[in-house]
Design an enzyme around this catalytic site. Structure first.
Site, PDB file in Angstrom:
ATOM      1  N   ASP A 234       1.063  -1.341   0.041  1.00  0.00           N
ATOM      2  CA  ASP A 234       0.081   0.047   0.013  1.00  0.00           C
ATOM      3  C   ASP A 234       1.012   1.073  -0.063  1.00  0.00           C
ATOM      4  OD1 ASP A 234      -2.430   1.644   0.523  1.00  0.00           O
ATOM      5  OD2 ASP A 234      -1.470   1.977   2.524  1.00  0.00           O
TER       6      ASP A 234
ATOM      7  N   ASP B   7      -0.067   5.098   0.924  1.00  0.00           N
ATOM      8  CA  ASP B   7      -0.205   5.985   1.925  1.00  0.00           C
ATOM      9  C   ASP B   7      -0.064   5.306   3.475  1.00  0.00           C
ATOM     10  OD1 ASP B   7      -0.948   8.472   0.434  1.00  0.00           O
ATOM     11  OD2 ASP B   7      -2.792   7.050  -0.253  1.00  0.00           O
TER      12      ASP B   7
HETATM   13  C1  G6P Z   1      -5.567   5.741   0.007  1.00  0.00           C
HETATM   14  C2  G6P Z   1      -5.691   6.542   1.294  1.00  0.00           C
HETATM   15  C3  G6P Z   1      -7.106   7.160   1.343  1.00  0.00           C
HETATM   16  C4  G6P Z   1      -7.237   7.948   0.049  1.00  0.00           C
HETATM   17  C5  G6P Z   1      -7.660   7.078  -1.020  1.00  0.00           C
HETATM   18  C6  G6P Z   1      -7.839   7.831  -2.202  1.00  0.00           C
HETATM   19  O1  G6P Z   1      -5.866   4.680   0.061  1.00  0.00           O
HETATM   20  O2  G6P Z   1      -5.384   5.636   2.190  1.00  0.00           O
HETATM   21  O3  G6P Z   1      -7.161   7.775   2.841  1.00  0.00           O
HETATM   22  O4  G6P Z   1      -8.439   8.444   0.310  1.00  0.00           O
HETATM   23  O5  G6P Z   1      -6.063   6.488  -1.214  1.00  0.00           O
HETATM   24  O6  G6P Z   1      -6.764   8.758  -2.655  1.00  0.00           O
HETATM   25  P1  G6P Z   1      -6.744   9.870  -3.466  1.00  0.00           P
HETATM   26  O7  G6P Z   1      -5.355  10.446  -3.725  1.00  0.00           O
HETATM   27  O8  G6P Z   1      -7.007   9.304  -4.858  1.00  0.00           O
HETATM   28  O9  G6P Z   1      -7.737  10.956  -3.289  1.00  0.00           O
HETATM   29 MG    MG Z   2      -2.514   3.130   3.549  1.00  0.00          MG
END
Ligand code: G6P
Ligand code: MG
Length: 221
Positions: free
Chosen positions: A11, A13
């Protein structure tokens, strides 16, 4: 659990870069504008969810129903704030231990992929200089269902030419650990045992993981 370790899916983030806090700050700003109470604790449930699923979650918290056009506008606004927060992200922002582990895997011939719900994943990976180490990148632009659905990891394994049983997933989100387990992967949770108890192993930081550890977890002696 015994598996033949052939690949790892990460993953992004909260595992590779510390962008989870920036997602929180941007969602918090939006929630404040909508007068919806939103705390860091509430934010845990959003980790791993797509942008649209995150917004829907916040709106449900505030018992607010909005039309599609307004939702699109709010998501664009949140993303603009988020992009502003992460624009300076460079190699220094890679979480401790992440690059070291990925380099170890690459040197050993173990395949490496990204499995993120974020539509900004490729840009961030490029900015921190990690893209050349990855065999595949599956992100929010390639999937129709976000975590806890396993789609992102199943697509990642497929792109690596591997069976989920040969792949370890690294996740900091409860939804992500659930996705990995539903997909049949070995899951390493990065964070707290309390939140990620469903994972096969929980570590508090990527610094705690070496290839040797991984091998001992997936193939106990
Ligand atoms: C990751 C993060 C989420 C976020 C998602 C979408 O999974 O953990 O917190 O909302 O990505 O991210 P984006 O950059 O497309 O808004
Ligand atoms: Mg994450």
């Amino acid at each position: 659990m015994s598996l033949e370790l052939k690949g790892c899916l990460f993953d992004m983030d909260g595992v590779i870069v510390d962008s989870a806090v920036h997602h929180f700050v941007a969602w918090k700003r939006l929630a404040d504008e909508l007068s919806i109470p939103f705390t860091e604790q509430d934010n845990h449930a959003l980790k791993g969810l797509s942008r649209v699923d995150s917004l829907e979650h916040i709106l449900r918290m505030g018992h607010l129903q909005l039309d599609e056009k307004t939702k699109l506008k709010l998501m664009a606004q949140k993303n603009a704030w988020y992009l502003d927060l992460i624009k300076g992200m460079r190699a220094k922002d890679i979480l401790p231990g992440a690059r070291e582990l990925i380099e170890e895997l690459v040197a050993e011939g173990i395949k490496v992929g990204l499995g993120s719900s974020s539509r900004n994943a490729q840009m961030i990976l490029d900015n921190v200089g990690l893209t050349p180490l990855f065999d595949t990148v599956v992100d929010g632009n390639h999937i129709t269902l976000s975590k806890p659905d396993p789609e992102v990891f199943l697509k990642g394994a497929q792109a690596l030419g591997l069976d989920p049983r040969q792949v370890v997933v690294f996740e900091d989100a409860e939804s992500g650990v659930k996705a990995a387990k539903t997909g049949g992967f070995f899951a390493v949770g990065v964070g707290s045992e309390e939140q990620l108890g469903q994972a096969d192993v929980v570590v508090s930081s990527m610094k705690e993981v070496t290839l040797r550890d991984l091998k001992s977890w997936v193939r106990p002696a």
